[in-house]
Structures are given as C-alpha cells and as structure tokens.
Design a protein around this motif. Structure first.
Motif, PDB file in Angstrom:
ATOM      1  N   PHE A  33       0.869  -1.173   0.000  1.00 49.31           N
ATOM      2  CA  PHE A  33       0.000   0.000   0.000  1.00 49.31           C
ATOM      3  C   PHE A  33       0.908   1.226   0.000  1.00 49.31           C
ATOM      4  CE2 PHE A  33       0.677  -1.157   4.410  1.00 49.31           C
ATOM      5  CZ  PHE A  33       0.982   0.046   5.024  1.00 49.31           C
ATOM      6  N   PRO A  34       0.435   2.305  -0.591  1.00 43.65           N
ATOM      7  CA  PRO A  34       1.303   3.495  -0.663  1.00 43.65           C
ATOM      8  C   PRO A  34       1.499   4.138   0.707  1.00 43.65           C
ATOM      9  CG  PRO A  34      -0.873   3.982  -1.536  1.00 43.65           C
ATOM     10  CD  PRO A  34      -0.848   2.503  -1.233  1.00 43.65           C
ATOM     11  N   VAL A  35       2.703   4.636   0.927  1.00 43.83           N
ATOM     12  CA  VAL A  35       3.028   5.376   2.139  1.00 43.83           C
ATOM     13  C   VAL A  35       3.342   6.796   1.707  1.00 43.83           C
ATOM     14  CG1 VAL A  35       4.641   5.590   4.071  1.00 43.83           C
ATOM     15  CG2 VAL A  35       3.904   3.331   3.313  1.00 43.83           C
ATOM     16  N   ALA A  36       2.434   7.702   2.033  1.00 40.35           N
ATOM     17  CA  ALA A  36       2.587   9.065   1.527  1.00 40.35           C
ATOM     18  C   ALA A  36       2.652  10.109   2.626  1.00 40.35           C
ATOM     19  CB  ALA A  36       1.417   9.386   0.585  1.00 40.35           C
ATOM     20  N   GLY A  37       2.489   9.691   3.848  1.00 44.86           N
ATOM     21  CA  GLY A  37       2.449  10.651   4.948  1.00 44.86           C
ATOM     22  C   GLY A  37       3.791  11.310   5.203  1.00 44.86           C
ATOM     23  N   ARG A  38       3.749  12.435   5.896  1.00 42.02           N
ATOM     24  CA  ARG A  38       4.948  13.190   6.249  1.00 42.02           C
ATOM     25  C   ARG A  38       5.777  12.407   7.266  1.00 42.02           C
ATOM     26  NH1 ARG A  38       4.943  16.769  10.508  1.00 42.02           N
ATOM     27  NH2 ARG A  38       6.909  17.869  10.717  1.00 42.02           N
ATOM     28  N   LEU A  39       7.081  12.319   7.035  1.00 41.24           N
ATOM     29  CA  LEU A  39       7.981  11.596   7.918  1.00 41.24           C
ATOM     30  C   LEU A  39       8.283  12.424   9.170  1.00 41.24           C
ATOM     31  CD1 LEU A  39       9.984   9.310   8.618  1.00 41.24           C
ATOM     32  CD2 LEU A  39      11.674  10.511   7.214  1.00 41.24           C
TER      33      LEU A  39
END
Length: 198
Positions: A33-39
C-alpha cells in the motif's frame, strides 16, 4: 559410493536471488500500500537497570570455576582491584519513524526477544506497524519479563550477559519501561484502541 555434484557458486547465488525476488514479488502483489504521509522521527535515550550485582565474595567463588563463568569473574575481580566501578545500568535507545497515519516504524536496540514484537502488535495497529531490532546499538539480549522469570540464556546473569560484559541480568520491569517509551514516542492514532483493533 555416493558422489555429490555441486553447482558452481554463481549458479547457486543466481538461484537464491531468483527465489528471494519471487518471494518479494509475491508479497508486494498482496500486501503493498502506498506510504505518503509526512515523515516524523522521534527518539529517546534512557537507562535500563541491572539487577543486584554479585558481591565480591560471590565473584571470588565464581572465579574458582574453570569455565567461561570463572574467566569472567576473574576479569571482574581485576577491575575491582583497579578501583573500577561496575555498571548498574545499560544505556538504551528507542527510535520511531511515522509516515503520517500510514505507517509507524519502531527501532529497538539490542537482540530483542520476540515477546516485544508480539506485545507491540497487540497494543498498536499491527497492520501499520513495522518493528526492527538490532537498531542503533547492540548492547546485549533484551529480555521480556517472561524471559527474565524463566532464566535461560537470554535472561540470566551467567548466560548471554557474560558475553556482553554485563555484570548482572536485567532488573524486573525493563519490558514495561521500553514499551512505555514506545507509547510515548508513537502518536495515539497508531494505538490499537484508537484504531479499533481488537
């Protein structure tokens, strides 16, 4: 007479590489699944307490042994004779990376026993949690409360701790101390309660 024919190393490496790539591809087609959140990265250093140290008389008794325990006791006695103090704690680091609400990664130092992974996956949303051990430092085995009670290699003073140059096993409570720091570092939206995970 049995004759073994071995494939050249390059063929074995290629075959193992293909098996590994196939396994990765199978996982990626099912679980990705895509991981797009801010690190966001967080870390906390703290000390894990060791249990009560042996007395000098106990070290002297162990020093009479002819095995690895006796050898370690003689090393400790030489340190004491030089006026060196034995450590009573082990420095420890927990680090987390979160990618928005998509994924939380937990980095635990040391040879952490599996009980930590099982517990953290119960207390947090396991579908968004990635746990790593051997991260940032390897001070020794990091036992759970269960392992400390059972003793054995990972949880006793005369097991693995000798090889890591630690003069005692861990004091009870280190598991809760580590897990509490993970709870402090991870945002509440990753908790199992907040996520509705049962």
């Amino acid at each position: 007479m049995l004759i073994r024919v071995r494939a050249p190393a390059s063929e074995l490496a290629k075959r193992h590489g293909q098996e590994f790539a196939g396994a990765v591809n199978r996982i990626l087609t099912k679980c990705a699944f895509p991981v797009a959140g801010r690190l966001v990265c967080r870390a906390k250093s703290f000390d894990l307490p060791l249990d009560k140290l042996p007395t000098r008389a106990e070290w002297e008794a162990q020093a009479k042994l002819t095995n690895y325990i006796g050898n370690y006791a003689r090393i400790i006695l030489a340190r004491l004779d030089r006026g060196q103090r034995l450590p009573t704690t082990v420095p420890y680091l927990v680090q987390t990376w979160t990618f928005g609400d998509d994924l939380a990664m937990v980095f635990l130092a040391g040879e952490v026993v599996v009980d930590y992974s099982l517990r953290l996956k119960r207390e947090f949303d396991a579908s968004r949690l990635w746990i790593n051990a051997y991260a940032n430092d390897v001070p020794c085995y990091i036992p759970s409360e269960r392992i400390l009670k059972e003793g054995g290699y990972e949880g006793s003073a005369i097991g693995s701790m000798v090889y890591y140059d630690k003069p005692a096993k861990f004091a009870p409570g280190v598991e809760n101390q580590i897990v509490s720091v993970v709870h402090d570092l991870l945002p509440h939206q990753f908790s199992a309660q907040h996520s509705g995970v049962k």
